[in-house]
Design a protein around this motif. Structure first.
Motif, PDB file in Angstrom:
ATOM      1  N   GLU A 138       0.937  -1.265   0.014  1.00  0.00           N
ATOM      2  CA  GLU A 138       0.083  -0.111  -0.030  1.00  0.00           C
ATOM      3  C   GLU A 138       0.864   1.297  -0.009  1.00  0.00           C
ATOM      4  O   GLU A 138       0.398   2.217  -0.492  1.00  0.00           O
ATOM      5  CB  GLU A 138      -1.099   0.048   1.377  1.00  0.00           C
ATOM      6  CG  GLU A 138      -1.945  -1.039   1.103  1.00  0.00           C
ATOM      7  CD  GLU A 138      -1.459  -2.450   1.666  1.00  0.00           C
ATOM      8  OE1 GLU A 138      -0.177  -2.487   2.097  1.00  0.00           O
ATOM      9  OE2 GLU A 138      -2.037  -3.394   1.561  1.00  0.00           O
ATOM     10  N   LEU A 141       1.871   1.990  -3.615  1.00  0.00           N
ATOM     11  CA  LEU A 141       0.781   2.150  -4.403  1.00  0.00           C
ATOM     12  C   LEU A 141       0.367   3.791  -4.010  1.00  0.00           C
ATOM     13  O   LEU A 141       0.106   4.562  -5.018  1.00  0.00           O
ATOM     14  CB  LEU A 141      -0.388   1.331  -4.292  1.00  0.00           C
ATOM     15  CG  LEU A 141      -0.010   0.038  -4.949  1.00  0.00           C
ATOM     16  CD1 LEU A 141      -1.117  -1.002  -4.667  1.00  0.00           C
ATOM     17  CD2 LEU A 141       0.509  -0.024  -6.383  1.00  0.00           C
ATOM     18  N   ASN A 164       0.765  -7.964 -12.767  1.00  0.00           N
ATOM     19  CA  ASN A 164      -0.620  -7.571 -12.267  1.00  0.00           C
ATOM     20  C   ASN A 164      -0.345  -6.270 -11.038  1.00  0.00           C
ATOM     21  O   ASN A 164      -1.213  -5.575 -11.014  1.00  0.00           O
ATOM     22  CB  ASN A 164      -1.374  -8.603 -11.498  1.00  0.00           C
ATOM     23  CG  ASN A 164      -1.683  -9.865 -12.807  1.00  0.00           C
ATOM     24  OD1 ASN A 164      -1.696  -9.309 -13.849  1.00  0.00           O
ATOM     25  ND2 ASN A 164      -1.994 -10.957 -12.418  1.00  0.00           N
ATOM     26  N   PHE A 165       0.611  -6.396 -10.324  1.00  0.00           N
ATOM     27  CA  PHE A 165       0.644  -5.537  -9.312  1.00  0.00           C
ATOM     28  C   PHE A 165       0.953  -4.175  -9.774  1.00  0.00           C
ATOM     29  O   PHE A 165       0.481  -3.266  -9.536  1.00  0.00           O
ATOM     30  CB  PHE A 165       1.836  -5.880  -8.242  1.00  0.00           C
ATOM     31  CG  PHE A 165       2.136  -4.948  -7.137  1.00  0.00           C
ATOM     32  CD1 PHE A 165       1.103  -4.809  -6.123  1.00  0.00           C
ATOM     33  CD2 PHE A 165       3.197  -4.131  -7.301  1.00  0.00           C
ATOM     34  CE1 PHE A 165       1.575  -3.861  -5.236  1.00  0.00           C
ATOM     35  CE2 PHE A 165       3.492  -3.166  -6.152  1.00  0.00           C
ATOM     36  CZ  PHE A 165       2.518  -2.884  -5.089  1.00  0.00           C
ATOM     37  N   GLN A 168      -1.001  -1.508 -11.509  1.00  0.00           N
ATOM     38  CA  GLN A 168      -2.023  -0.457 -10.744  1.00  0.00           C
ATOM     39  C   GLN A 168      -0.993   0.622 -10.540  1.00  0.00           C
ATOM     40  O   GLN A 168      -1.600   1.648 -10.193  1.00  0.00           O
ATOM     41  CB  GLN A 168      -2.075  -1.205  -9.284  1.00  0.00           C
ATOM     42  CG  GLN A 168      -2.713  -2.532  -9.085  1.00  0.00           C
ATOM     43  CD  GLN A 168      -2.754  -3.058  -7.878  1.00  0.00           C
ATOM     44  OE1 GLN A 168      -3.388  -2.561  -7.143  1.00  0.00           O
ATOM     45  NE2 GLN A 168      -1.979  -4.128  -7.571  1.00  0.00           N
TER      46      GLN A 168
END
Length: 314
Positions: A138, A141, A164-165, A168
């Motif tokens: 987190e 991101l 996939n990560f 984001q």
């Protein structure tokens, strides 16, 4: 990304030279438009004794050579301050070393990447194939705009979970998949006609190990190195520190290429005594397969091997 995933049960691999050559061709095609004939600054080259990183380094230099790219300067984390004091033309490609250190486990490498991205907003930047892992995803991101806002950044990842990560955090045109750069070494060594019946038990003994698997008497990369190797390594670090302190080029990087090649040759010679490798290190497995040895697979703390194998080798 912070939790260990369930592995898929892939626990062994047989060497397949044709598949590795396909992956090598894919790397040349993937990076051809980015690097062919270009002038490159190589950042975060591995001035340390993790032989997996040294294999990636050798593979990356092989890729650059085959694409006719010219490495003008190289910097490690030890002397990167010199890079930030150097005037770099905006057409130079800033190439950041690949591997498995993108995340919050190895903060010194992550900090260097982010400083490069921040201070060079106009240069092409390539983050070479990485496995991504954050214990606290987190936080990343919430602060990933730096990457997304760079006009000329491209990142390559080695597995679907990493893709996939990072999807984001990055725009679609910034994110790509590619095999590990050690793949470029598939034709570096001759495969044996016959192999010993011995199995090498190879277990990592670092922050990525699974404690129950880190047998005290098992081989790890550091088992290869003599006291003279360690003295030479410490000398390289001291000289690199002098480069940083006095802002001079003492030719650490070309000498390190020769030294790291010697360490790789030492590992290759060691592997010749074994017909199979049982390992939880990704490049313990990759080197075995590049040498025509079958492997038995365990994994690290976030299933790096399983993620890579599912993406490229099955």
């Amino acid at each position: 990304m912070g939790q260990m995933m369930e592995p898929t049960g892939i626990n062994s691999l047989q060497p397949n030279r044709a598949r590795w050559r396909e992956l090598k061709a894919q790397l040349l095609e993937t990076f051809g438009s980015e690097l062919r004939g270009k002038k490159v600054v190589y950042l975060d080259y591995p001035l340390h004794l993790n032989l997996g990183d040294l294999l990636i380094y050798k593979g990356t230099l092989t890729l650059l050579e085959e694409l006719g790219a010219q490495v003008e300067m190289s910097f490690s984390t030890s002397n990167a301050d010199r890079f930030f004091r150097t005037r770099i033309p905006e057409d130079r490609v800033l190439l950041l070393h690949g591997g498995g250190n993108f995340g919050d486990i190895y903060s010194i490498h992550q900090a260097l990447r982010e400083k490069v991205i921040k201070q060079f907003p106009n240069n092409p930047i390539l983050i070479m194939p990485q496995s991504v892992h954050f214990n606290e995803p987190e936080k990343f991101l919430q602060n990933c705009a730096l990457y997304r806002e760079h006009k000329n950044l491209k990142m390559y990842v080695r597995d679907q979970e990493s893709f996939n990560f990072m999807a984001q955090a990055l725009e679609p045109e910034q994110l790509f998949m590619a095999p590990d750069l050690a793949t470029m070494l598939i034709d570096e060594w001759t495969w044996p006609q016959q192999m010993p019946e011995r199995t090498l038990m190879f277990r990592r003994k670092d922050c990525e190990s699974v404690s129950s698997a880190a047998a005290a008497d098992a081989f790890d990369w550091n088992s290869l190195y003599t006291s003279m190797d360690m003295k030479k390594f410490r000398l390289f670090n001291r000289v690199s520190g002098l480069e940083r302190k006095h802002d001079v080029n003492l030719f650490t990087s070309p000498l390190w290429v020769r030294f790291s090649d010697a360490l790789i040759n030492k590992a290759v010679n060691f592997y010749q005594s074994y017909g199979q490798v049982d390992t939880d290190r990704l490049h313990g497995a990759i080197l075995a397969l590049l040498l025509g040895r079958p492997v038995l697979l365990s994994d690290n703390c976030y299933n790096k091997i399983d993620r890579y194998v599912r993406c490229w080798l099955v």
